[in-house]
Design a protein around this motif. Sequence first.
Motif, PDB file in Angstrom:
ATOM      1  N   ALA A   1       1.094  -1.268   0.337  1.00 41.81           N
ATOM      2  CA  ALA A   1       0.624   0.234  -0.112  1.00 41.81           C
ATOM      3  C   ALA A   1       1.378   1.470  -0.079  1.00 41.81           C
ATOM      4  N   GLY A   2       2.072   0.958   0.729  1.00 36.62           N
ATOM      5  CA  GLY A   2       3.034   2.287   0.600  1.00 36.62           C
ATOM      6  C   GLY A   2       3.571   2.539  -0.829  1.00 36.62           C
ATOM      7  N   LEU A   3       3.685   1.568  -1.315  1.00 36.91           N
ATOM      8  CA  LEU A   3       4.375   1.881  -3.087  1.00 36.91           C
ATOM      9  C   LEU A   3       3.086   2.552  -3.597  1.00 36.91           C
ATOM     10  N   LEU A   4       1.987   1.622  -3.275  1.00 31.27           N
ATOM     11  CA  LEU A   4       1.025   2.374  -4.098  1.00 31.27           C
ATOM     12  C   LEU A   4       0.660   4.332  -3.784  1.00 31.27           C
ATOM     13  N   VAL A   5       1.234   4.541  -2.466  1.00 28.25           N
ATOM     14  CA  VAL A   5       1.053   5.983  -2.297  1.00 28.25           C
ATOM     15  C   VAL A   5       1.744   6.631  -3.038  1.00 28.25           C
ATOM     16  N   LEU A   6       2.766   6.135  -2.837  1.00 27.07           N
ATOM     17  CA  LEU A   6       4.107   6.795  -3.566  1.00 27.07           C
ATOM     18  C   LEU A   6       3.677   7.271  -5.730  1.00 27.07           C
ATOM     19  N   THR A   7       2.904   6.473  -5.707  1.00 31.09           N
ATOM     20  CA  THR A   7       2.468   6.852  -7.344  1.00 31.09           C
ATOM     21  C   THR A   7       1.213   7.837  -7.130  1.00 31.09           C
ATOM     22  N   GLN A   8       1.432   8.515  -6.609  1.00 33.81           N
ATOM     23  CA  GLN A   8      -0.005   9.691  -6.834  1.00 33.81           C
ATOM     24  C   GLN A   8       0.562  10.744  -6.211  1.00 33.81           C
ATOM     25  N   PRO A   9       0.091  12.041  -6.659  1.00 36.01           N
ATOM     26  CA  PRO A   9       1.132  13.263  -5.783  1.00 36.01           C
ATOM     27  C   PRO A   9      -0.149  14.220  -4.897  1.00 36.01           C
ATOM     28  N   GLU A  10       1.236  15.087  -4.410  1.00 33.74           N
ATOM     29  CA  GLU A  10       1.045  15.358  -3.161  1.00 33.74           C
ATOM     30  C   GLU A  10      -0.162  16.504  -3.412  1.00 33.74           C
ATOM     31  N   THR A  11      -0.871  16.776  -2.469  1.00 30.82           N
ATOM     32  CA  THR A  11      -1.932  17.724  -2.729  1.00 30.82           C
ATOM     33  C   THR A  11      -2.034  19.086  -1.471  1.00 30.82           C
ATOM     34  N   LEU A  12      -0.817  18.482  -0.559  1.00 26.91           N
ATOM     35  CA  LEU A  12      -0.922  19.983   0.344  1.00 26.91           C
ATOM     36  C   LEU A  12      -0.512  21.154  -1.184  1.00 26.91           C
ATOM     37  N   GLY A  13      -1.301  22.785  -0.625  1.00 28.84           N
ATOM     38  CA  GLY A  13      -1.082  23.550  -1.038  1.00 28.84           C
ATOM     39  C   GLY A  13      -1.943  24.119  -2.435  1.00 28.84           C
ATOM     40  N   CYS A  14      -2.561  22.533  -2.870  1.00 27.34           N
ATOM     41  CA  CYS A  14      -3.003  22.263  -4.158  1.00 27.34           C
ATOM     42  C   CYS A  14      -4.600  22.729  -3.225  1.00 27.34           C
ATOM     43  N   ASN A  15      -5.293  23.474  -4.422  1.00 29.96           N
ATOM     44  CA  ASN A  15      -6.579  23.730  -4.573  1.00 29.96           C
ATOM     45  C   ASN A  15      -7.631  22.846  -4.932  1.00 29.96           C
ATOM     46  N   MET A  16      -8.662  22.602  -4.218  1.00 31.22           N
ATOM     47  CA  MET A  16      -9.870  21.930  -3.744  1.00 31.22           C
ATOM     48  C   MET A  16     -10.155  21.648  -5.359  1.00 31.22           C
ATOM     49  N   PRO A  17      -9.990  20.685  -6.282  1.00 28.60           N
ATOM     50  CA  PRO A  17     -10.775  20.170  -7.680  1.00 28.60           C
ATOM     51  C   PRO A  17     -12.191  20.227  -7.487  1.00 28.60           C
ATOM     52  N   ASP A  18     -12.158  20.769  -8.663  1.00 31.57           N
ATOM     53  CA  ASP A  18     -13.831  21.117  -8.773  1.00 31.57           C
ATOM     54  C   ASP A  18     -13.556  20.073  -9.883  1.00 31.57           C
ATOM     55  N   THR A  19     -13.390  20.322 -11.277  1.00 31.26           N
ATOM     56  CA  THR A  19     -13.767  19.252 -12.281  1.00 31.26           C
ATOM     57  C   THR A  19     -12.574  18.666 -12.290  1.00 31.26           C
ATOM     58  N   LEU A  20     -12.971  17.500 -13.252  1.00 34.66           N
ATOM     59  CA  LEU A  20     -11.846  16.558 -14.117  1.00 34.66           C
ATOM     60  C   LEU A  20     -10.513  17.099 -14.181  1.00 34.66           C
ATOM     61  N   ALA A  21     -10.153  18.021 -14.947  1.00 33.91           N
ATOM     62  CA  ALA A  21      -9.357  18.581 -15.622  1.00 33.91           C
ATOM     63  C   ALA A  21      -8.396  19.084 -14.132  1.00 33.91           C
TER      64      ALA A  21
END
Length: 578
Positions: A543-563
């Motif tokens: 599971a930890g290795l799978l987490v590393l495949t995704q981006p960091e979300t800290l400091g990002c806007n909460m996404p409203d759209t798929l783009a």
Amino acid sequence: MSIYKECSNSLSKAMTENQRLDDMDNKHGKETKKDQDEKENVTPQSIDLDYILANELGQFGWFQLRNVLLLSLLSLLGGTMGEFIFSTAATPHRCRIPECSEGEKLHEFNPEWIKNAIPETSSGFASCERYAPVGTNGSLDYCPANLFDQSNTVACDGFIYAKNNTVVYEFDLGCNEWLRAFAGTIQSIGSLLALAITGFISDRFGRRIALVISIVSLGLFGFIRAFSVSYTMYLILQLVQATFGAGAFSSAFILGTELVGPKYRVITGVTITSMFTLGEVVLGGIAWLISPWRYVIMVTTIPCFFFVLYYWIITESVRWLLSIKKSTEAKKILHTIARVNKTQISEKSLEVILNPSQLTITESNANSIGLVRSIIHSPILLRRICTTPLWWMTMTFVYYGLSINSISLSDTMHLNYMLTSFVSIPGFYSSAFLSNTIGRKFTVAVGFFISAACNISFVFIPRGFAIPRLIVYLLGKFFISSVASTLYIYTSELYPTEYRHTLLGFSSMIGRIGSMFAPLTPALMIYYDGLPSLLFGGMGVFAGLLVLTQPETLGCNMPDTLAEAEAIGKPESKITAG
């Protein structure tokens, strides 16, 4: 929208809102007269309940404090409902030896002659087999080796138990390890069914109704279960109790978080969750002081009936009242909040929030091509949907597995369980800090990896080193607890608004598979003592290795759209000051 989805979303929205409000505080400092003038000129479209709580009623005043304290008390009681961990705990047993006049389930467990009748193993004498009999002239005082063929073993046809205060003894479950462990799986299945049932009742009839029905069900069906006359009856009542009662915690969580401001929603949610965990600690103490399993159930279920008074004590959720257009009741509660908190709510805000036509729409119109087609056309979204449910499944499997297996750490099973439960509390609170410093991604990944390392290391620490084994075990639970708390936030921030509820709910539903299988892991010890811990460690690394495949979300806007969701981690997704 189900009660569970609201519970998860309230946490995720609060974390992003915390960042926004902190940025505003750092930029503007204390409120000036200009800021006050801007409030007077605020547009109706920008007024919602969060705005009113933050700017008029108070985000966490005396009113919210009273509610949170009352609901935390109920949450604590909910944590005592896992008594199956003790009532169906593995009970030392051996074959009954009728050749030596043993005719009951409870005799001296380890008489001097027992080695003549039962083969020895590395952990003592065998639990499920004995030497074949060749005579019948023994007695409880005298049972010589010549009564048995020590070159031939046979299965037990009856059992003698070391204790008489468990379900295992009561219903003669010796050597039925998988059947004994199935009680925990039944509990998890009922909890899964409770999500849908409680969500429907809550959305249709109100949070208080859902809360009271759940707590009464916990008490009523639990109390009846204390008088079970068979293991089948015990399991059926446990399923019914969990199905109609396990929603008490989620109902308390929703009521507690929906009336606090955005900046305090996360800490409120963590506190209510921690009180549930504290209830598990209390359960360990109760089971320690009161051994018979029937009495433990009675002591933990009878107090449920007193919480029926919450129907008149606890205030209904304003958000729910507004959603079903019960403006009169909502207005009365808003004035009550203002009076108790010694604040005021403007007539302008009341007019806007009580007028459905002017309320800000927070749900997406979802004018896109639809969820399934979006998944097919978006490799990024597809990878996340194939990834996040596995995080949740691993988290619940390891988290509940460590709690359930803790009772086999040593002879002091109650203390082991209490310590393993208590260590989750600092894990919950630390995650709230770490996720806002090192980030959501690394909080989850590091939590999985360190927990996995602890679980694997635990297998190779000799049993004689009791203290080091306990410390490593507790560290494993601490870090998986930090993962559990952060996953709500991280998963929510990876998905766009239009699909967030559905995909977060899907991830959590798949995650329940882990909690269903966790109670079965103690039965794996009949093959190898360290097998559950190795399984926890292996899945944690994966599971930890799978987490590393995704981006960091800290400091990002909460996404409203798929783009916007696909752009997470890129410069354009970062929150900008303004």
